[in-house]
Design an enzyme around this catalytic site. Structure first.
Site, PDB file in Angstrom:
ATOM      1  N   LYS A 142       0.810  -1.222   0.000  1.00 30.39           N
ATOM      2  CA  LYS A 142       0.000   0.000   0.000  1.00 30.39           C
ATOM      3  C   LYS A 142       0.841   1.269   0.000  1.00 30.39           C
ATOM      4  CE  LYS A 142      -0.683   0.495   4.988  1.00 30.39           C
ATOM      5  NZ  LYS A 142       0.037   1.788   5.085  1.00 30.39           N
ATOM      6  N   THR A 143       1.934   1.294   0.758  1.00 34.90           N
ATOM      7  CA  THR A 143       2.746   2.515   0.808  1.00 34.90           C
ATOM      8  C   THR A 143       3.333   2.813  -0.562  1.00 34.90           C
ATOM      9  OG1 THR A 143       3.311   1.953   3.097  1.00 34.90           O
ATOM     10  CG2 THR A 143       4.614   3.675   2.040  1.00 34.90           C
ATOM     11  N   ASP A 172      -3.865   7.643   4.573  1.00 35.63           N
ATOM     12  CA  ASP A 172      -3.346   6.291   4.787  1.00 35.63           C
ATOM     13  C   ASP A 172      -3.931   5.716   6.075  1.00 35.63           C
ATOM     14  OD1 ASP A 172      -1.847   4.000   4.476  1.00 35.63           O
ATOM     15  OD2 ASP A 172       0.027   4.891   5.175  1.00 35.63           O
ATOM     16  N   GLN A 217      -7.729  -5.144   9.300  1.00 30.80           N
ATOM     17  CA  GLN A 217      -6.673  -4.800  10.246  1.00 30.80           C
ATOM     18  C   GLN A 217      -7.076  -3.636  11.145  1.00 30.80           C
ATOM     19  OE1 GLN A 217      -2.437  -5.247   8.744  1.00 30.80           O
ATOM     20  NE2 GLN A 217      -3.499  -5.070   6.776  1.00 30.80           N
ATOM     21  N   ARG A 233       1.894 -11.280  10.108  1.00 34.73           N
ATOM     22  CA  ARG A 233       3.250 -10.746  10.328  1.00 34.73           C
ATOM     23  C   ARG A 233       4.300 -11.755   9.870  1.00 34.73           C
ATOM     24  NH1 ARG A 233       1.884  -6.437   9.564  1.00 34.73           N
ATOM     25  NH2 ARG A 233      -0.070  -7.497   9.160  1.00 34.73           N
TER      26      ARG A 233
END
Length: 677
Positions: free
Chosen positions: A35-36, A222, A253, A611
């Site tokens: 996403k970033t 974001d 999330q 994770r």
């Protein structure tokens, strides 16, 4: 080169998000889907298509995330374009608006921001005044949590008192107006005020809203699943005219309801902004297929969610394993012995992480890791800006900036020791309260305060003299030089020497004092000619929670013990997700509260699962010791939802067994995904 000319090997969904033109855009970015990278490329694409960089606003939640976004964008556009953009946290954005519109907001021009430590001190003092000998008592943290909720809901002190149902609520409602009055008297806002006062300003002053909204033509947000109701309404106020708003997040999330986050914001976004284009990022660049299969099985049990499925781009990977034990001690010993074996086989300690629901669960793992001599860190240490010596010096700076800041002035009244003891301080506070005057004005006539000792009067005089000199220094000298001069003028090193008998502790404290001047230098370099004491204190207030030791700890070559909430945004080659028992995960408090509690616990478990990069081991204990008494535990429902048979419990011999070592992978570490993060 701009994103549209150099798409950087984006996948089809990512390209769709990057190339979207006008109108609202919702990017549903699953865990590990890049996403970033997509946000950075979208910003660069807007610039490439002719959008002026200074007309772009990007908002996120932490200064670290904002810095990362700036860094990504700088690799895609010219330095001048990157510098012209506004990349900000919500709180920094609101603070900037309130500073520029302070008259309309009915705020003093040099209002301060009350940090968490000062809030706690204020709450403690107020509760001491009103609780007396009451049988029902609440802690400062609980009071501040209630006040935060009331502010976010728009509940004023009168409405809070009218709606109080329990004794604890009534105590909090009595404390609420006193807390607000203390802030007002000292010219302070707390973090909730930054948001609430900004929204009120935008809603009640149309000319202000038009002026602030008119600064931008594109707004990007974001981690949208972490927004609260106030933040969402601020977004609507700033973007409703042009509707060029892009929000990025993952409802799966959303794990921060306890601090006000509303998963409904992302679930209903396209109802609020009609005509929204929805793009789903589902290709995962982080985890092996077996890990994603477990994650998908788990999260699909949540009914209220945006449909999506993580798709592995990697191949191979070990099957997800589950192991149950008789008790938590054996669970910790088994994991520690397995990690020790893997390290001997060539794996780095830092490739391993133990994730748990609550901080209290770390104890047996710390013990077992010490016995196995495994280098490890427990994430969640004290923030640099929470250190006593740093808070003391920042309090001096706040008083120099705002003499009405009673909380800061009372903190430094006898720091370093200058003969103003507790009894004298109480007399000074009572005098100020009786007169309804700032503490500093009372200090200026200390000789008239009944019962104040001669030593205290001398100490007050010394403090006022130091503050007078330092105000002149701050006015005439560069900020970093003024900070160093402050340390010398008030002889703060004496405080360090007296508080730290241990030479190593003394060195740590001395370095922390020196680091404050370095922080001032860094701020001055960033701000250039616009550097001011007010700007530096705003910087400190906004980054205090963000500059924790977490990042420093994660740089060490060590295994990591970390809570699920703290682990969000990180990744590790091998993850042990422990304590999968009813009452722990899902936590009994969340389940008993009903509503979305169980769904959020499932999302929290999902965050833990995702994770893991190569290997995931799930563990549980059939018994825990609570208050010295062994208590039986049942297997978490999440295990069965992920496909594990827990019919026999604990199900396997509890004898510690070695976990087969994985091949050494010196290139892999932890942190945000390097490939697509």
């Amino acid at each position: 080169m701009a994103a549209s000319k150099n798409p950087g090997n984006l996948n089809k969904a990512q390209r769709s998000a990057v190339s979207h033109g006008e109108g609202p855009l919702l990017i549903l970015a699953g865990a590990g889907t890049g996403k970033t990278r997509v946000i950075a490329h979208r910003i660069a694409s807007l610039v490439d298509r002719g959008m002026k960089p200074d007309r772009i606003l990007a908002v996120t939640f932490t200064n670290k995330a904002a810095d990362e976004m700036r860094s990504r964008v700088r690799t895609l556009v010219s330095p001048k374009a990157a510098a012209a953009m506004t990349v900000s946290t919500f709180h920094a954005l609101c603070l900037r608006i309130l500073r520029s519109e302070h008259r309309a907001a009915d705020l003093p021009p040099f209002f301060g921001v009350c940090d968490a430590g000062d809030q706690a001190t204020m709450a403690r003092r107020i509760l001491r005044e009103i609780q007396g000998q009451s049988a029902v008592r609440i802690q400062p943290g609980a009071l501040l949590s209630r006040i935060s909720r009331w502010k976010e809901e728009g509940t004023d002190p009168a409405a809070a008192a009218a709606g109080a149902e329990t004794d604890a609520d009534r105590i909090a409602a009595r404390a609420y107006p006193r807390y607000e009055e203390a802030l007002r008297r000292q010219g302070l806002l707390d973090f909730d005020d930054l948001l609430v006062r900004t929204l009120r300003l935008l809603k009640t002053h149309e000319e202000v809203r038009l002026r602030q909204a008119g600064r931008f033509d594109h707004v990007l947000v974001d981690e949208f699943q972490d927004t609260n109701g106030t933040q969402f309404e601020i977004l609507v106020s700033l973007a409703s005219a042009h509707r060029n708003v892009c929000v990025v997040g993952d409802d799966d999330q959303s794990i921060y309801a306890w601090r006000g986050a509303r998963v409904e914001n992302i679930l209903t976004f396209d109802r609020r902004f009609k005509g929204t284009k929805v793009v789903r990022l589902e290709e995962n660049y982080r985890s092996a297929p077996p890990i994603l299969e477990a994650a998908n099985r788990l999260i699909k049990k949540n009914r209220r969610r945006r449909a999506k499925r993580l798709i592995a781009t990697l191949t191979g990977g070990s099957p997800v394993r589950f192991r149950a034990f008789e008790d938590e001690e054996t669970e910790a010993e088994w994991i520690a012995s397995g990690i020790a074996a893997r390290i001997r086989a060539g794996n780095r300690p830092s490739e391993h992480a133990v994730l748990y629901r609550t901080n209290q669960q770390s104890r047996p793992f710390e013990t077992a890791f010490r016995e196995q001599r495994i280098p490890h860190v427990v994430v969640g240490g004290m923030s640099y800006f929470d250190r006593k010596e740093v808070r003391d010096l920042v309090a001096y700076l706040r008083v120099l900036r705002n003499p009405r800041d009673d909380a800061s002035l009372l903190r430094i009244l006898n720091v370093p020791s200058r003969g103003i003891g507790g009894a004298s301080a109480d007399r000074i506070v009572r005098e100020a309260s009786h007169e309804g005057a700032p503490v500093e004005s009372v200090l200026s006539r200390a000789s008239a305060i009944p019962g104040l000792s001669a030593a205290a009067r001398v100490g007050v005089s010394a403090l006022l003299s130091a503050l007078g000199e330092m105000r002149e220094t701050v006015r005439t000298k560069p900020l970093p030089e003024a900070v160093r001069a402050l340390v010398e003028r008030v002889r703060y090193q004496d405080e360090v020497e007296s508080a730290a008998a241990d030479p190593e502790d003394r060195l740590v404290r001395t370095n922390a004092v020196s680091d404050l001047a370095r922080s001032a230098e860094q701020y001055a370099r960033r701000a250039g000619a616009n550097a001011t004491l007010t700007g530096f204190l705003d910087d400190v207030a906004l980054i205090g929670d963000d500059r924790s030791d977490k990042e420093k700890q994660l740089e060490n070559e060590a295994a990591v013990l970390i809570t699920l909430h703290s682990a969000k945004g990180l990744e590790f080659p091998c993850v042990f997700l422990v304590g999968l028992e009813e009452g722990l995960l899902p936590h009994e408090r969340s389940v008993s509260q009903g509503g979305d509690g169980l769904s959020e616990e499932r999302r929290l478990c999902y965050v833990g699962v995702t994770r893991a990069m190569r290997e995931l081991v799930l563990t549980a204990a059939a018994s825990h010791v609570l208050r010295g008494v062994p208590c039986p535990a049942a297997p978490s429902r999440f295990l069965e939802e992920m496909g594990f048979d827990v019919g026999v419990w604990p199900g396997e011999p509890s004898t510690p067994a070695r976990i087969p070592p994985a091949p050494a992978s010196p290139r892999e570490g932890r942190g945000r995904a390097a490939r697509q993060g």
